[in-house]
Design a protein around this motif. Sequence first.
Motif, PDB file in Angstrom:
ATOM      1  N   GLU A  79       0.794  -1.028   0.076  1.00  0.00           N
ATOM      2  CA  GLU A  79      -0.042   0.135  -0.075  1.00  0.00           C
ATOM      3  C   GLU A  79       0.865   1.392  -0.068  1.00  0.00           C
ATOM      4  O   GLU A  79       0.859   2.330  -0.786  1.00  0.00           O
ATOM      5  N   LYS A  80       2.026   1.261   0.645  1.00  0.00           N
ATOM      6  CA  LYS A  80       2.506   1.978   0.715  1.00  0.00           C
ATOM      7  C   LYS A  80       3.156   2.688  -0.632  1.00  0.00           C
ATOM      8  O   LYS A  80       3.902   4.324  -1.313  1.00  0.00           O
ATOM      9  N   ILE A  82       1.446   1.747  -3.324  1.00  0.00           N
ATOM     10  CA  ILE A  82       0.279   2.445  -3.823  1.00  0.00           C
ATOM     11  C   ILE A  82       0.384   3.630  -4.260  1.00  0.00           C
ATOM     12  O   ILE A  82      -0.083   4.814  -4.684  1.00  0.00           O
ATOM     13  N   GLU A  83      -0.091   4.286  -2.952  1.00  0.00           N
ATOM     14  CA  GLU A  83      -0.434   5.770  -2.076  1.00  0.00           C
ATOM     15  C   GLU A  83       1.120   6.549  -3.245  1.00  0.00           C
ATOM     16  O   GLU A  83       0.505   7.615  -2.362  1.00  0.00           O
ATOM     17  N   GLU A  84       2.246   6.692  -2.743  1.00  0.00           N
ATOM     18  CA  GLU A  84       3.164   7.317  -4.218  1.00  0.00           C
ATOM     19  C   GLU A  84       3.078   7.697  -4.875  1.00  0.00           C
ATOM     20  O   GLU A  84       2.846   8.668  -5.880  1.00  0.00           O
ATOM     21  N   GLU A  86      -0.153   7.377  -5.993  1.00  0.00           N
ATOM     22  CA  GLU A  86      -1.578   8.012  -6.415  1.00  0.00           C
ATOM     23  C   GLU A  86      -0.807   9.748  -5.617  1.00  0.00           C
ATOM     24  O   GLU A  86      -1.627  10.102  -5.703  1.00  0.00           O
ATOM     25  N   ARG A  87      -0.298   9.416  -5.593  1.00  0.00           N
ATOM     26  CA  ARG A  87       0.067  10.729  -4.403  1.00  0.00           C
ATOM     27  C   ARG A  87       1.295  11.694  -5.568  1.00  0.00           C
ATOM     28  O   ARG A  87       1.132  13.127  -6.152  1.00  0.00           O
ATOM     29  N   VAL A 113       2.112  -2.641  -7.523  1.00  0.00           N
ATOM     30  CA  VAL A 113       0.904  -1.599  -7.927  1.00  0.00           C
ATOM     31  C   VAL A 113      -0.020  -1.810  -7.826  1.00  0.00           C
ATOM     32  O   VAL A 113      -1.289  -0.829  -8.477  1.00  0.00           O
ATOM     33  N   ARG A 118      -9.228  -0.541  -7.321  1.00  0.00           N
ATOM     34  CA  ARG A 118      -8.266   0.442  -6.840  1.00  0.00           C
ATOM     35  C   ARG A 118      -7.441   1.101  -8.351  1.00  0.00           C
ATOM     36  O   ARG A 118      -7.378   2.680  -8.860  1.00  0.00           O
ATOM     37  N   THR A 119      -6.015   0.845  -8.089  1.00  0.00           N
ATOM     38  CA  THR A 119      -5.232   1.756  -9.780  1.00  0.00           C
ATOM     39  C   THR A 119      -6.131   0.690 -10.955  1.00  0.00           C
ATOM     40  O   THR A 119      -5.168   1.849 -12.249  1.00  0.00           O
ATOM     41  N   SER A 125      -7.386   4.796  -9.829  1.00  0.00           N
ATOM     42  CA  SER A 125      -6.774   5.962  -8.983  1.00  0.00           C
ATOM     43  C   SER A 125      -5.873   7.171  -8.733  1.00  0.00           C
ATOM     44  O   SER A 125      -5.923   8.082  -9.097  1.00  0.00           O
TER      45      SER A 125
END
Length: 216
Positions: A79-80, A82-84, A86-87, A113, A118-119, A125
């Motif tokens: 998830e880390k 994936i969040e990178e 998305e950010r 990712v 989600r992605t 996303s």
Amino acid sequence: MATLLHIDSSVLPGEASSSRSVTAAFRKAWEEQNPQGTVIYRDLAANPVPHITADAWSAGYAAPSQRTPEQSAAFAAREKLIEELERADAVLIGAPMYNYAIPSTLKAWLDNVLLLGRTAGETPSAQGTPVIVVASRGGSYAPGTPREGYEFVQNYLEAVFTGTLGLDLDFIVPELTMAPRNPAMSELVPLYEASRRRAFEDATTKAKELAERLAA
């Protein structure tokens, strides 16, 4: 201020790597245009991400309350990443060709990712995020060349980034990078040098244009 996710995957360090040299030029121009921005950097050769596991994969399709401790731990790392993505307002990736394909470390990052629902899926996303890929290669696999059919980097990444993640993909392709080191390719050195110059020019131009577009 804009955030750039910068990923290198070449096993060679610094200027010994064509892809790293070009991504460095892009990043330099980006930071000059966007001095207050943020850069998230991942060197997949120095610090590889985990290859996808059964726990990490299955956790993506289970509710958090239903995950095992092993699934939760595996998915936290996933998830880390994936969040990178998305950010990021823009993504820069160095993707040298190894044995006709991308490095396994970059494939591992992609496997982490890519998450359906989600992605990936109907509404990814990170949809629309611009991604610049520096796809360096020792020879040439351009249309019309003898090894055109061995080009599995751009074709694959087009399917993943555009077709699956919904990103706005652009390539910079430094080619014939083995020409200065391989006597059998000596006659191709001028073409290599021209390709290298174009790659650096493209990196600087695209970085400035993208930074200006995101700041508008």
